[in-house]
Design a protein around this motif. Structure first.
Motif, PDB file in Angstrom:
ATOM      1  N   THR A   1      64.725  12.608  21.213  1.00 14.35           N
ATOM      2  CA  THR A   1      64.271  11.844  22.368  1.00 14.35           C
ATOM      3  C   THR A   1      65.337  10.886  22.858  1.00 14.35           C
ATOM      4  OG1 THR A   1      61.983  11.985  21.638  1.00 14.35           O
ATOM      5  CG2 THR A   1      62.496  10.233  23.177  1.00 14.35           C
TER       6      THR A   1
ATOM      7  N   LYS B   1      65.733   7.604  24.575  1.00 15.92           N
ATOM      8  CA  LYS B   1      64.846   6.468  24.835  1.00 15.92           C
ATOM      9  C   LYS B   1      65.381   5.580  25.938  1.00 15.92           C
ATOM     10  CE  LYS B   1      63.244   5.509  20.109  1.00 15.92           C
ATOM     11  NZ  LYS B   1      63.331   4.398  19.129  1.00 15.92           N
TER      12      LYS B   1
ATOM     13  N   GLN C   1      64.372  15.376  25.070  1.00 16.52           N
ATOM     14  CA  GLN C   1      63.349  15.022  26.046  1.00 16.52           C
ATOM     15  C   GLN C   1      63.522  13.536  26.350  1.00 16.52           C
ATOM     16  OE1 GLN C   1      59.591  15.522  23.997  1.00 16.52           O
ATOM     17  NE2 GLN C   1      60.189  14.112  22.366  1.00 16.52           N
TER      18      GLN C   1
ATOM     19  N   SER D   1      61.738   9.760  26.744  1.00 17.98           N
ATOM     20  CA  SER D   1      60.541   9.007  26.389  1.00 17.98           C
ATOM     21  C   SER D   1      59.868   8.568  27.685  1.00 17.98           C
ATOM     22  CB  SER D   1      60.911   7.780  25.565  1.00 17.98           C
ATOM     23  OG  SER D   1      61.620   6.854  26.362  1.00 17.98           O
TER      24      SER D   1
END
Ligand SMILES: [Cu+2]
Length: 384
Positions: free
Chosen positions: A35, A37, A283, A285
């Motif tokens: 992730t 962030k 991906q 967040s």
């Protein structure tokens, strides 16, 4: 051995069947996904690890290398559809380089729309994080991550920022406007300038110094900024049926497609289109703590506050299903809202230095002002 060979050939058959059904999807799914962030949501230990990685990357010349690449390929990767795929691949390359120092590194993003009213007062720009405006004649940055750094590309100079408008950078683009661009853009030919000439340009210009140059990767804000823009592209791709949308002219004048190569990297664009596949094993967040931009509460607020004709014009997707959203509007947030200010504009000087199409830039800026006017007329108060 026999079993894995059987699986391999089954996979090969499966793939060709998939290719017939969906010619675009040729990358295998990632076995695990990390992730990226939002910067301010990093833990203290993550940030101290990242600072040591970034300091080592500077020592080893990586800031200079990425600035060199960006400067060299500049004309092929801005003002055209290469913009999003090139920068996705470029930030990924940077992140992969950081992972060589420690595999826990993941390039964070700056949730810039949250700071759109008064960018200079962003927490991101404090000494705890990336530092603020430069000082003195050479605008050398003296606090934060890159305090006192000497950059080596294109020549030796102190790392600099020079906030525009005499240190008081103008407002930039609200979460509502960016959401509106995402909802109204039918193809890449509309989406790319809608983001590149709005939020993309004003952040580069407002930060000034290294960030306003063609060698802007000297400022780590470049990576935070482009990770955020990439997140917006992904939002448009994944949430609005544009997963494989790629159109407009390529840098050679021919039509671009997902089978065209990414500038410099010479890999097909299709390889980077879908996060979670191929090498794109990351991906973004959704930033649940702050619930600020482009999340459900914003679209709920929008849909509760605006009449149907205004919704249809500026938020066509929300207009199609407003009922469910209205039911859950956050009234506490709605009560404390304020009108959206006009975003600042790019200067003629900066536009010509970047070789951008000035008329196209001014069209996007005029659209953004019409948006603010429409929201004002509808008495919309933003929770942001
Ligand atoms: Cu760029």
């Amino acid at each position: 051995m026999k079993l894995s060979a059987a699986i391999l050939s089954a996979t090969a058959i499966g793939l060709s069947a998939v290719q017939v059904a969906n010619a675009q999807q040729t990358q295998p799914a990632c076995s695990s996904v990390y992730t990226r962030k939002e910067l301010l949501s990093l833990t203290a230990s993550e940030w101290s690890l990242y600072k040591s990685i970034l300091t080592a990357m500077q020592r080893d010349g990586w800031f200079a290398w990425f600035s060199y690449l960006h400067n060299t390929w500049f004309g092929s990767i801005h003002g055209q559809s290469q913009f999003f795929p090139f920068h996705r691949r470029f930030v990924y390359e940077w992140e992969k380089t950081g992972k060589r120092y420690n595999s826990a590194f993941a390039q964070p993003y700056w949730d810039e729309m949250r700071d759109y009213r008064t960018p200079a007062s962003s927490q991101v720009l404090t000494s705890n994080w990336v530092g603020g405006n430069g000082q003195g004649t050479n605008r050398c940055v003296q606090n934060g991550l890159q305090a006192g750094w000497t950059m080596t590309y294109p020549n030796s100079h102190c790392f600099s920022r020079s906030f525009s408008n005499n240190g008081n950078p103008t407002s930039w683009y609200s979460p509502e406007y960016i959401e509106s661009v995402i909802q109204r853009s039918a193809d890449m030919t509309a989406f790319r300038p809608g983001i590149e000439y709005s939020l993309h340009g004003i952040v580069h210009l407002n930060m000034g110094g290294d960030m306003a140059q063609r060698y802007s990767p000297n400022d780590w804000i470049f990576m935070l900024h482009h990770a955020n823009l990439d997140r917006l592209w992904w939002q448009w791709q994944s949430g609005h049926n544009h997963m494989w949308t790629m159109d407009g002219p390529n840098s050679d004048g021919n039509a671009i497609s997902i089978n065209s190569n990414i500038a410099y990297f010479n890999e097909p664009i299709r390889n980077v289109m879908q996060l979670g596949y191929g090498q794109m094993c990351f991906q973004y967040s959704s930033n649940p703590i702050r619930r600020r931009n482009l999340d459900a509460s914003t679209t709920q607020k929008i849909s509760a506050a605006l009449p149907q004709d205004v919704l249809s014009e500026w938020f066509p997707d929300t207009a199609k299903s407003p009922a469910a959203a209205v039911a859950t509007v956050d009234s506490a947030v709605a009560a404390s809202g304020k009108p959206i200010p006009y975003p600042g504009t790019l200067t003629d000087d900066w536009i010509s230095k970047q070789h951008l199409d000035r008329a196209a830039v001014r069209r996007v800026e005029a659209d953004a002002r019409s948006f603010v006017d429409a929201m004002k007329k509808a008495k919309y108060n933003s929770p942001h």
